[in-house]
Write an enzyme that holds these catalytic residues in place. Structure first.
Site, short mmCIF file in Angstrom:
data_model
loop_
_atom_site.label_atom_id
_atom_site.label_comp_id
_atom_site.label_asym_id
_atom_site.label_seq_id
_atom_site.Cartn_x
_atom_site.Cartn_y
_atom_site.Cartn_z
N ASN A 1 44.78 48.86 33.95
CA ASN A 1 44.00 48.62 32.82
C ASN A 1 42.60 49.43 33.02
O ASN A 1 42.24 49.97 33.99
CB ASN A 1 43.68 47.16 32.79
CG ASN A 1 42.87 46.43 33.64
OD1 ASN A 1 41.74 46.86 33.82
ND2 ASN A 1 43.46 45.75 34.55
N VAL B 1 39.29 48.26 35.13
CA VAL B 1 39.31 48.81 36.62
C VAL B 1 39.39 50.17 36.64
O VAL B 1 38.67 50.77 37.56
CB VAL B 1 40.66 48.24 36.98
CG1 VAL B 1 40.69 48.62 38.56
CG2 VAL B 1 40.69 46.67 37.35
N GLU C 1 45.80 56.38 34.59
CA GLU C 1 46.84 56.27 33.56
C GLU C 1 46.69 54.92 32.90
O GLU C 1 46.95 53.82 33.63
CB GLU C 1 48.24 56.27 34.44
CG GLU C 1 48.57 57.76 34.74
CD GLU C 1 48.94 58.65 33.81
OE1 GLU C 1 49.29 58.35 32.63
OE2 GLU C 1 49.08 59.84 34.12
#
Ligand SMILES: NC(=O)c1ccc[n+]([C@@H]2O[C@H](COP(=O)([O-])OP(=O)(O)OC[C@H]3O[C@@H](n4cnc5c(N)ncnc54)[C@H](O)[C@@H]3O)[C@@H](O)[C@H]2O)c1
Ligand SMILES: CCCCCCCCCCCCCCCCCC=O
Length: 927
Positions: free
Chosen positions: A178, A181, A199
């Site tokens: 996510n 983070v 990503e």
């Protein structure tokens, strides 16, 4: 690194240190090594397929086919692609040259970065961890991998360990997860200026145009949304469609949900679960304020949320404020494509955008007017499986990309290389001072002209430059210079026509006319030259005009593989390539003799049915692969078989010995009672307790019946021996009565006081009085517990007649004392000598009135029979039945009249208290 330092490092530091040390040995750089590692990885994935699928079944209730279909097959494909193309990807990449660099080597050399950190997420843990790893290995890096802790908590650790890991220095961090983070990762990476691939996720919109086949569109959307229970980074997050379509979209989605996951998805093996209860609660909270059109069923304990569609969702609804990442599909209505584009552009750039339409122009327009990590028209998710497309986000949905060559490039440093010679200094003079207008004109020409020369063109240009260099030195600013140059160019352009090269030189020639000069051309063509590949090692020298012929055989010339496999390489590498590497080469399998292309041969290797292989169970047998399956299933002594009885798995050759001990092995009762279902572990209990033929004792054995007979004959014995059993039981009752009496006595002994004072409460006084008064004969004597005059003293008991006796009968309460046989009678003075006082206690509240107890005291009459020493051995109380009842107590028949008793609170709560006190002389107490 010294051993002490290494030992004092954290687990994370050690992992990185180990990877860096391995990288610095340089072994990961060789292409052979990389290919071997990739092949090992491929083998690992194939061998562990079952365990991988089982793990995901436990975590996400993913069906067994789901994991190969959505994760591992794609990885196998990625590895095969990298193995096939690595040589090309890793080779120097020539780039276009300018006039300035015409004689130099100019190329890009991909080189490994060093140690790459791969941090994966839990939803497709293999795809997002091994996927980047493939790129890292192919690019020649070492890698440290940190999968999501949801899956392997013991191996990996959680946030703390990841943060420790992030303190280390990496050469690239590849993070999947996510965005929150993601920011932490970037911040940590910034400390070491480490490049980062993120990503991430986001809300991927799905626009369904009115001009499209709705049935197919909804089928594809339902698949993409509810796959992995909606926990897919590129799942369509919400649908945008026109209001008139909403009901039909819902109906079609509903139909497909039922087709895919049945009427009851809780029981469907293909429908997954939410990863944990935290996410379950998060998703349930997102439903707040929206209208459920389909689904909504849920079960927290099972982390189940059914496929759910929400209708007429407003942009400010809770479900529209964050990435859903679960099986909730909101539908928002828009007036058409214009509003959809506006809606998408007002939000963060998503990871994916889905457009369903039959209008190609509309698709192109939406692509042109929006931005997203990837875009798919008329399908969902499928771009993830196309290795030639870069997969990654943009803006809020991430940065950097991977898959196929994009992963290789992302995890390589693409190094620009320019290799010059310490020659041609005359050409370089145009950049050295003194600067002149002429030199600037030439500089403009050399810098601004970008050409793509064929090899011959390059050579011609070289000749041109030689001339140019000669002239510029001798006549830098003269007519002679212009003429010479013009002539040279004429020769050059003539040659261009001859070679059909595409060179298009637009050289500023100061407006002079150009004319052919055959002589000069001949001179140039007769010049002795070296091969254009002399720097690579070609020793060929001859006249210029022979170069073309030479190049068609030159070992150093770059040629395309004649098999049309698309690889370009030096001619001298061709045989090796065609024999070992070319994907289109023809090969015969040594085992089955079939012919394959190189590509197909690689896939054939390891699966050829005619190859002789050892049994995988390591039983030592060797056979052609074709019969291996049969062998493993029915012949191999090391094959695993479940025990028929306990269902545990055993190697075939240990099954037999196991069954001789298996606790579930069926057994026969040794008494042949015929009971079915007896196993080794239940046999003992059966014989002892359950077997109908086993000899059993009479149920009255405790009462003393010694009869023994088969279990089946017990009933008859009970009928026949009723008499005997009754008399045995009455013996038991008598014995128990005696024991009870003994116990009662012992209790009384223990509970009675031993300080010469008895406080005795008589409850239910009025009932007792009433009862005696209504009797026609006899009186009621009540007995106190026995008590002692002092420690080791006289054993005494008080009795009371509520309705009086003797002279007090019918009108008074009578109170007496008795001496009972006691333990210490042999040690005492006889007759009983001590003064005795009786009191009836006034129970008035002392705070309100002074209590007025009734007290009588007497000195025992030494002639009274009951004050003599009791008969030895007659221990017990009067109630115990052991005292001679003729031994009357001594006391007061008219202790207090019934009338008197009513006056104060002698009777309270229907109870009276009688106190008896024995005045034992101090001397005795001290002795
Ligand atoms: N773009 C993609 O390819 C892709 C793939 C899968 C998931 N995702 C996205 O990931 C998200 C879901 O995954 P997630 O984030 O819940 O997975 P997650 O909880 O597994 O976290 C991802 C990784 O970050 C690590 N991590 C968590 N907290 C950390 C912290 N404070 N410091 C350092 N590391 C930390 C975890 O250990 C894990 O390895 C969704 O937004 C989804 O769209 C993206
Ligand atoms: C013609 C039959 C082809 C079947 C191929 C199926 C390929 C399916 C590809 C699905 C992609 C799954 C998405 C995985 C995303 C992982 C990262 C994000 O969470």
């Amino acid at each position: 690194m010294n051993d002490f330092l290494f030992r004092s490092m954290s687990r994370e530091q050690k992992a990185v240190e180990r990877a860096r040390k391995a990288f610095l040995t340089g072994r990961s750089q060789s292409l052979e090594y990389r290919i071997t590692q990739l092949k090992n990885l491929l083998r690992f994935i194939r061998e562990r397929q079952k365990e991988i699928a089982e793990g995901l079944k436990k975590d996400l209730r993913r069906s067994e086919c789901g994991t190969p279909l959505y994760e591992t097959l794609g990885l196998e494909n990625e590895i095969n692609l990298a193995v096939r193309n690595l040589k090309e990807w890793a080779a120097p990449r020539p780039v276009s040259k300018s006039m300035m660099t015409i004689s130099d080597q100019v190329y890009i050399q991909p080189e490994p970065l060093g140690v790459v950190l791969v941090i994966g997420a839990w939803n497709y843990p293999w795809a997002v961890t091994i996927g980047p790893l493939i790129g890292a290995i192919a690019a020649g890096n070492a890698a440290v991998i940190k999968p999501s802790e949801e899956l392997y908590p013991v191996v990996t650790g959680g946030v703390t360990e990841t943060q420790e890991l992030l303190k280390q220095r990496f050469d690239h961090i590849f993070y999947t997860g996510n965005g929150t983070v993601g920011k932490i990762i970037m911040e940590a990476a910034a400390k070491h200026l480490t490049p980062t691939t993120l990503e991430l996720g986001g809300k991927s919109p799905c626009y369904i145009d009115s001009n499209c086949d709705l049935a197919i569109a909804c089928r594809r959307v339902a698949w993409g949304k509810f796959l992995n229970c909606g926990q897919t980074c590129i799942a369509p997050d919400y649908i945008l469609c026109e209001p008139s379509m909403q009901d039909r979209v819902i109906e079609e989605l509903k139909k497909n949900i039922k087709d895919f996951y049945t009427e009851d998805p809780t029981k469907c093996l293909d429908y997954g679960r939410i990863i944990n209860q935290r996410h379950f609660k998060r998703l349930m909270a997102l439903l707040e304020g929206s209208t459920i059109a389909v689904g909504g069923e849920n079960n927290e304990s099972d982390c189940y949320i059914g496929p759910t569609i929400l209708r007429d969702v407003k942009p400010d609804a809770k479900v529209m404020q964050e990435e859903i990442f679960g099986p909730l599909l909101p539908i928002l209505t828009v007036s058409g494509a214009d509003e959809a584009i506006k809606f998408i552009n007002q939000r963060e750039k998503p990871l994916a955008l889905y457009i369903f339409s039959s209008d190609d122009k509309l698709i192109k327009r939406m692509i042109a007017e929006t931005s997203s990590g990837g875009v798919v028209a008329n399908d969902c998710l499928m771009h993830f499986s196309v290795s030639s497309l870069p997969f990654g986000g943009v803006g809020n949905s991430g940065m950097g990309c991977y898959h196929g060559k994009h992963g290789f490039d992302n995890l390589s440093h693409l190094r620009g290389c320019l290799i010059k010679k310490l020659k041609m200094e005359n050409v370089n003079k145009m950049r050295y001072p003194p600067h002149t207008v002429d030199k600037l004109g030439w500089a403009r020409f050399f810098i601004l002209k970008h050409v793509d020369f064929g090899s011959l063109g390059r050579m011609m240009l070289l000749a041109l430059m030689v001339i140019f260099a000669a002239v510029i030195v001798q006549a830098p600013n003269s007519m002679e210079f212009n003429m010479a140059l013009s002539n040279a160019l004429c020769a050059f352009t003539a040659d261009m026509a001859y070679t059909e090269s595409k060179v298009n030189l637009n050289i500023p020639l100061w407006n002079e006319e150009i004319f052919p000069d055959m002589e000069l051309e001949q001179q140039i063509l007769s010049l002795p030259i070296r091969c254009i590949h002399s720097e690579e090692g070609c020793r060929w020298t001859a006249q210029n005009k022979l170069l073309q012929a030479h190049l068609s055989v030159c070992e150093f010339n770059v040629v395309s593989c004649p098999n049309r496999c698309s690889v370009k390489l030096l001619r001298r590498e061709l045989p090796e390539h065609m024999q070992h590497d070319c994907a289109k080469r023809k090969l015969h399998c040594d085992h089955c003799g079939d012919e394959f292309t190189g590509e197909a041969y690689e896939n054939h290797q390891g699966v050829c049915p005619e190859e002789s292989v050892y049994c995988e169970n390591k039983c030592g047998a060797r056979m052609v692969r074709r019969v291996l399956g049969q062998h493993s299933v029915s012949e191999c002594p090391k094959r695993k078989l479940p025990c028929r009885y306990c269902k545990k798995e055993f190697l075939y050759d240990t099954l037999q010995p196991h069954q001789q001990q298996c606790p579930r092995f069926p057994m026969q009762c040794p008494n042949r009672c015929g009971t079915p279902g007896i196993t080794r572990e239940t046999l003992m209990a059966h014989v002892k307790e359950g077997c109908s033929t086993a000899m059993v004792l009479c149920p009255f054995r405790e009462a003393g019946c010694k009869h023994k007979c088969p279990k089946t004959a017990v009933g008859r014995h009970l009928e026949e021996a009723t008499h005997t059993h009754l008399s045995l039981l009455s013996g038991v009752v008598n014995r128990q009565r005696l024991e009870l009496r003994e116990l009662r006595r012992a209790v009384e002994e223990l509970s009675g006081s031993r300080d010469g004072t008895l406080l005795w409460k008589l409850t239910d006084f009025s009932q007792r009085l009433q009862e005696v008064k209504s009797r026609t004969s006899g009186s009621l004597e009540l007995f106190s517990p026995a008590f002692y005059s002092h420690n080791y003293g006289y054993r005494l008991q008080v009795s009371a007649f509520p309705n009086g006796n003797g002279s007090g009968e019918g009108s008074h309460l009578s109170v007496y004392i008795r001496v009972l046989p006691g333990e210490y009678d042999g040690l005492l003075e006889w007759p009983f000598p001590y003064r005795v006082s009786f009191s009836l206690l006034d129970q008035s509240d002392p705070a309100l009135t002074k209590p007025q107890h009734i007290t009588e005291t007497f000195i025992p009459d030494p002639t009274w029979k009951n004050f003599q020493r009791p008969r030895p051995g007659a221990l017990g109380s009067v109630r115990g039945g052991c005292l001679d009842e003729s031994m009357l107590g001594f006391g007061y028949p008219k202790f207090i009249s019934h009338e008197e008793m009513k006056k104060r609170n002698y009777i309270r709560d229907n109870a009276i208290f009688i106190k008896a006190t024995i005045d034992v002389v101090q001397k005795i107490l001290n002795s």
